[in-house]
Design a protein around this motif. Sequence first.
Motif, short mmCIF file in Angstrom:
data_model
loop_
_atom_site.label_atom_id
_atom_site.label_comp_id
_atom_site.label_asym_id
_atom_site.label_seq_id
_atom_site.Cartn_x
_atom_site.Cartn_y
_atom_site.Cartn_z
N ASN A 45 14.82 66.31 17.65
CA ASN A 45 14.99 67.74 17.95
C ASN A 45 16.45 68.13 18.20
O ASN A 45 16.73 68.96 19.06
N CYS A 46 17.36 67.56 17.44
CA CYS A 46 18.78 67.87 17.64
C CYS A 46 19.16 69.24 17.08
O CYS A 46 20.13 69.83 17.51
N GLY A 47 18.39 69.73 16.10
CA GLY A 47 18.64 71.06 15.55
C GLY A 47 19.65 71.11 14.41
O GLY A 47 19.95 72.20 13.92
N SER A 48 20.16 69.99 13.96
CA SER A 48 21.15 70.03 12.88
C SER A 48 20.53 70.62 11.61
O SER A 48 21.20 71.31 10.85
N CYS A 49 19.27 70.38 11.39
CA CYS A 49 18.59 70.92 10.21
C CYS A 49 18.47 72.45 10.27
O CYS A 49 18.61 73.13 9.26
N SER A 51 20.54 74.51 11.66
CA SER A 51 21.84 75.14 11.43
C SER A 51 22.26 75.15 9.96
O SER A 51 23.08 75.97 9.57
N VAL A 52 21.71 74.27 9.14
CA VAL A 52 22.10 74.24 7.72
C VAL A 52 21.11 74.96 6.80
O VAL A 52 21.40 75.17 5.64
N CYS A 53 19.96 75.35 7.33
CA CYS A 53 18.94 75.98 6.48
C CYS A 53 19.27 77.45 6.24
O CYS A 53 19.16 78.28 7.14
N HIS A 54 19.65 77.76 5.00
CA HIS A 54 20.03 79.14 4.65
C HIS A 54 18.81 80.03 4.41
O HIS A 54 18.95 81.24 4.27
N LYS A 55 17.63 79.45 4.36
CA LYS A 55 16.39 80.21 4.18
C LYS A 55 15.63 80.41 5.49
O LYS A 55 14.54 80.98 5.49
N TYR A 56 16.19 79.92 6.59
CA TYR A 56 15.56 80.03 7.92
C TYR A 56 14.13 79.50 7.90
O TYR A 56 13.22 80.10 8.46
#
Length: 59
Positions: A45-49, A51-56
């Motif tokens: 659950n670090c959240g790095s994914c 922050s990179v997801c442009h489709k939310y």
Amino acid sequence: MDNKKTLQIDNERCVGCRKCENSCAMGAITIVNEHGYININLCINCGSCISVCHKYAIR
């Protein structure tokens, strides 16, 4: 009992770009046929994914 909240990928939004898969240091995300899957046993659950997801698509 572990009440750990896990991240989820909304495959209606996911386009399979692999940005989340490439950003995951734990190797917890896999893209198969343009759908993302998170291995909850590996995800920290670090959240790095997120922050990179442009489709939310990750929440």
